[in-house]
Write a protein that holds these residues in place. Structure first.
Motif, PDB file in Angstrom:
ATOM      1  N   PHE A 102       0.834  -1.203   0.000  1.00  0.00           N
ATOM      2  CA  PHE A 102       0.000   0.000   0.000  1.00  0.00           C
ATOM      3  C   PHE A 102       0.876   1.264   0.000  1.00  0.00           C
ATOM      4  CE2 PHE A 102      -3.723  -2.263   2.366  1.00  0.00           C
ATOM      5  CZ  PHE A 102      -4.070  -2.891   1.188  1.00  0.00           C
ATOM      6  N   ASP A 103       2.004   1.182   0.689  1.00  0.00           N
ATOM      7  CA  ASP A 103       2.909   2.332   0.769  1.00  0.00           C
ATOM      8  C   ASP A 103       3.795   2.463  -0.467  1.00  0.00           C
ATOM      9  OD1 ASP A 103       1.959   2.937   3.312  1.00  0.00           O
ATOM     10  OD2 ASP A 103       3.429   1.635   4.289  1.00  0.00           O
ATOM     11  N   LEU A 104       4.026   1.353  -1.167  1.00  0.00           N
ATOM     12  CA  LEU A 104       4.977   1.353  -2.283  1.00  0.00           C
ATOM     13  C   LEU A 104       4.346   1.708  -3.622  1.00  0.00           C
ATOM     14  CD1 LEU A 104       7.044  -1.846  -1.368  1.00  0.00           C
ATOM     15  CD2 LEU A 104       7.734   0.540  -1.092  1.00  0.00           C
ATOM     16  N   ALA A 105       3.013   1.604  -3.733  1.00  0.00           N
ATOM     17  CA  ALA A 105       2.352   1.901  -5.008  1.00  0.00           C
ATOM     18  C   ALA A 105       2.018   3.391  -5.089  1.00  0.00           C
ATOM     19  CB  ALA A 105       1.083   1.074  -5.140  1.00  0.00           C
ATOM     20  N   ASN A 106       2.065   3.932  -6.302  1.00  0.00           N
ATOM     21  CA  ASN A 106       1.694   5.340  -6.455  1.00  0.00           C
ATOM     22  C   ASN A 106       0.185   5.488  -6.604  1.00  0.00           C
ATOM     23  OD1 ASN A 106       0.932   5.052  -9.237  1.00  0.00           O
ATOM     24  ND2 ASN A 106       3.081   5.161  -9.827  1.00  0.00           N
ATOM     25  N   ASP A 107      -0.297   6.720  -6.682  1.00  0.00           N
ATOM     26  CA  ASP A 107      -1.738   6.975  -6.682  1.00  0.00           C
ATOM     27  C   ASP A 107      -2.454   6.404  -7.895  1.00  0.00           C
ATOM     28  OD1 ASP A 107      -1.592   8.230  -4.287  1.00  0.00           O
ATOM     29  OD2 ASP A 107      -1.617  10.278  -5.077  1.00  0.00           O
ATOM     30  N   LYS A 108      -1.725   6.175  -8.985  1.00  0.00           N
ATOM     31  CA  LYS A 108      -2.341   5.599 -10.182  1.00  0.00           C
ATOM     32  C   LYS A 108      -2.003   4.114 -10.340  1.00  0.00           C
ATOM     33  CE  LYS A 108      -2.294   9.972 -12.735  1.00  0.00           C
ATOM     34  NZ  LYS A 108      -1.826  10.688 -13.957  1.00  0.00           N
ATOM     35  N   GLY A 109      -1.292   3.574  -9.366  1.00  0.00           N
ATOM     36  CA  GLY A 109      -0.823   2.203  -9.478  1.00  0.00           C
ATOM     37  C   GLY A 109      -1.842   1.176  -8.998  1.00  0.00           C
ATOM     38  N   PHE A 110      -1.570  -0.091  -9.350  1.00  0.00           N
ATOM     39  CA  PHE A 110      -2.419  -1.208  -8.936  1.00  0.00           C
ATOM     40  C   PHE A 110      -1.559  -2.297  -8.312  1.00  0.00           C
ATOM     41  CE2 PHE A 110      -5.073   0.888 -12.070  1.00  0.00           C
ATOM     42  CZ  PHE A 110      -6.323   0.836 -11.479  1.00  0.00           C
ATOM     43  N   ILE A 111      -2.166  -2.982  -7.337  1.00  0.00           N
ATOM     44  CA  ILE A 111      -1.467  -4.042  -6.606  1.00  0.00           C
ATOM     45  C   ILE A 111      -2.244  -5.339  -6.795  1.00  0.00           C
ATOM     46  CG2 ILE A 111      -0.649  -4.791  -4.331  1.00  0.00           C
ATOM     47  CD1 ILE A 111      -1.029  -1.776  -3.486  1.00  0.00           C
ATOM     48  N   GLY A 112      -1.589  -6.367  -7.281  1.00  0.00           N
ATOM     49  CA  GLY A 112      -2.216  -7.681  -7.422  1.00  0.00           C
ATOM     50  C   GLY A 112      -1.527  -8.677  -6.499  1.00  0.00           C
ATOM     51  N   ILE A 113      -2.261  -9.180  -5.521  1.00  0.00           N
ATOM     52  CA  ILE A 113      -1.658 -10.063  -4.520  1.00  0.00           C
ATOM     53  C   ILE A 113      -2.530 -11.301  -4.309  1.00  0.00           C
ATOM     54  CG2 ILE A 113      -0.959 -10.296  -2.105  1.00  0.00           C
ATOM     55  CD1 ILE A 113      -0.077  -7.559  -2.012  1.00  0.00           C
TER      56      ILE A 113
END
Length: 652
Positions: free
Chosen positions: A102-113
């Motif tokens: 959550f801290d490493l992604a930018n405001d336009k980024g997406f995280i797939g986990i």
């Protein structure tokens, strides 16, 4: 440069380690004593090995280094300053990775986990869920039934999750009970026509077929509904995310949520009884399998001994070491004062033993100390506290008679009024309440969950529900007081929804309990449970279509057992594939030989798979038939709809 130029990553994809940091003594000492991990070694034997292990200074140093390393790592990962969203939770590395992302992604980024589903139902995970729901875009929940991950058990649930920027709103899509990733794309391109199948398909295989109705859209409204239905505090931002198999189930949940009264509105005493290990170590009870008359407070129940509506389900074998060492009790052959073996016995004088578990507050003594009555003397609605989601039924309960106790694998509710006890027993024996529990996906039953159960059906449904519930549970003279307390004269005017000679006529019932009072053969007991399902559904505001849907979707093992359980003309089970009825009926090779016997023919079977009845004979009377639960629901619904309409006209 990533953070300086772009404020973080555009895409993060991870399958983090699913690992709790725990100090494993057995793993450390296995270098010296490998038998502790490759054999079944008891806890006292392990403790003895540790003492021997610590006598060697080099091995002791190794042990302490491992212990310190785990302690230091746990302290770092549990520190709120490092992982504020995980405060109060058990440390698991995947949760730490998730919050880091959550801290490493930018405001336009997406995280797939890809991670376990524990974050969505952790009792202490409120802070994390408050963040997750405002970031979550897609939640695809899997059950490992097809062994996509060979290294974890087949019933383990995990999910693939896509997170984005924190938003003030909630807007995500969920698909639950997936067995293969191919189902996801199929659901999004499906046109919505055709039947939305349940957990299993028509071939009794795990359902991988896509359907548009499997897609559930979550907003604040849906989370508010879940919080209102399943949580005490109604906090939608941190509510647990239950398993919704199809969109239509949200409607059923809404109806359950609208029920006006709950267990929390009634004065009850919820107890976990005696701790199985702690009470033995403390000298309160002793591990001793044998027959102790219930009048002497000797009965200490374990979970396998009861099932839905049946407190005398199984008898522990003389040498009872695990859950398989029990025999199914034949309710038609027991006498009025029957009781099963107990695996435990009181180790204290009876008066002292009785006082170990407090009942209801009854006042204060001369010094102002609170006084309680005797919890053991009450009738108790007991549940197996471990919830087995994949099994035929998940919410397993029965009424335990007075002067009994249980261990902490059982959780019970005691009531001052018999009517309240029977009301809760009726609803909790029904399929709608079992559906409620299956939907939560919970692995354990706790007081907070029990407090949210509906309680207090409308008066028009009470006699129909109470009579059937009492006839299922009141199997011996130990229940005579409960029977007479809850007795109503209109029990005698109740009717079955079908005409069948195997059913106990209601008109023979009396206020005073006798051996003939309860339902004893398998056919009539099943019919009573079917009718309880229907009456409870009506009382809870559900429709016949709702009842059929939850049965079809959430109860594949029950469907399988219903389809292959056969009854004779006397109401006995001749053959069943149910794993819960081992020793009942004949084995499949014999069944294949006798299944086509004609009316008037009989078959004599010698019981072998039961320590309790080994060598005894039972006669089965052809023809042999099976039941269709959906058709039985429809027949019962039409019957009770007419009954309750007629009652309403008479009142008007």
């Amino acid at each position: 440069e990533v953070f300086w130029l772009r404020d973080g990553f555009d895409i993060i994809c991870r399958n983090p380690p699913w690992l709790k940091l725990q100090f494993n003594e057995q793993s450390v000492i296995s270098d010296k004593y490998p038998e502790v991990v490759i054999r079944k070694v008891t806890a006292p034997e392990v403790r003895e090995k540790i003492i021997m292990f610590m006598k060697n200074e080099q091995l002791k140093s190794l042990y302490l280094c491992e212990q310190n390393e785990v302690a230091c790592s746990s302290a770092f990962l549990n520190a709120p300053a490092n992982y504020k969203l995980l405060e109060g939770q058990q440390t698991n590395l995947y949760k730490c990775v998730l919050t880091n992302c959550f801290d490493l992604a930018n405001d336009k980024g997406f995280i797939g986990i890809l991670h376990p589903d524990g974050v969505y139902d952790d009792s202490y995970g409120q802070a994390l869920r408050k963040e997750i729901y405002h970031r979550l875009k897609y939640h695809f929940q899997y059950v490992n039934a097809l062994k996509l991950f060979a290294e974890i058990l087949h019933w383990v649930k995990f999910s693939t999750n896509v997170y984005g920027k924190h938003s003030d709103d909630v807007d995500f899509i969920g698909i639950n009970n997936l067995y293969h990733p191919s189902t996801i794309d199929g659901c999004f391109i499906h046109d919505g026509n055709g039947e939305c199948l349940g957990l299993k398909d028509k071939k009794d295989e795990w359902n991988t077929a896509p359907h548009k109705n499997r897609i559930v859209h979550y907003s604040i409204k849906e989370l508010q509904l879940l919080a209102q239905t399943f949580e005490e505090n109604g906090d939608w931002e941190s509510t647990k995310l239950v398993s919704i198999h199809a969109n239509a189930i949200l409607s059923v949940i809404g109806k359950l949520s609208a029920f006006p009264s709950h267990v929390s509105d009634c004065k009850i005493k919820i107890s976990s009884g005696f701790h199985e290990t702690g009470a033995v170590d403390s000298g309160i009870i002793k591990a001793q399998t044998g027959y102790i008359a219930p009048e002497n407070y000797g009965m200490v129940f374990k979970g396998p001994q009861f099932t839905i509506g049946n407190p005398w389900y199984k008898n522990p074998q003389e040498r009872c070491l695990n859950q398989h060492d029990y025999d199914v009790v034949d309710l038609q052959s027991i006498n009025s004062d029957f009781f099963t073996r107990s695996n435990f016995a009181p180790a204290l004088p009876i008066e002292e033993y009785k006082s170990m578990l407090e009942g209801f507050l009854i006042g204060l003594d001369e010094k102002g100390n609170e006084l309680y009555d005797n919890w053991m003397d009450y009738y108790k609605l007991a549940f197996r506290s471990q919830l087995s989601q994949p099994q035929e039924r998940t919410l397993i309960c029965a009424v335990l008679h007075g002067r009994t106790a249980h261990i902490n694998a059982v959780i019970s509710s005691a009531f001052r009024r018999g009517d309240d006890c029977v009301d809760m027993a009726a609803l909790c024996s029904s399929l709608p309440l079992d559906f409620y529990i299956k939907t939560t996906g919970a692995g354990g039953l706790f007081p907070s969950r029990m407090q949210s159960f509906p309680l207090g059906v409308a008066s028009q449904y009470q006699s129909a529900l109470y009579s059937r519930t009492l006839m299922l549970n009141c199997l011996t003279k130990h229940y005579a007081d409960l029977w007479s307390e809850v007795w109503r004269d209109d029990f005698k005017t109740q009717t079955w929804s079908i005409n069948d000679d195997r059913l106990h006529p209601f008109c023979t019932l009396q206020r005073d309990w006798s051996w003939e009072t309860p339902l004893r053969n398998y056919f009539e007991r099943r019919q009573a449970l079917v009718e309880i399902d229907v009456i409870a559904a009506m009382a809870l505001g559900l429709s016949l279509q709702d009842l059929e849907m939850i049965y079809t979707i959430q109860f594949p093992v029950l469907q399988q057992n219903e389809n292959d359980t056969w009854y004779d003309r006397k109401g006995n089970i001749v053959f069943t594939c149910s794993k819960g009825l081992t020793g009942v009926g004949v084995d499949r090779p014999v069944w294949e030989q006798i299944r086509n016997m004609k009316e008037g023919e009989t078959y004599e079977h010698t019981i072998e798979k039961s320590e309790l009845y080994r060598g005894q004979h039972v006669t089965y009377y052809a023809p042999f038939t099976r039941q269709d639960r959906i058709e039985d629901y429809r027949t019962a619904w039409a019957h009770f709809e007419k009954v309750f309409d007629n009652q309403k006209e008479e009142r008007d």
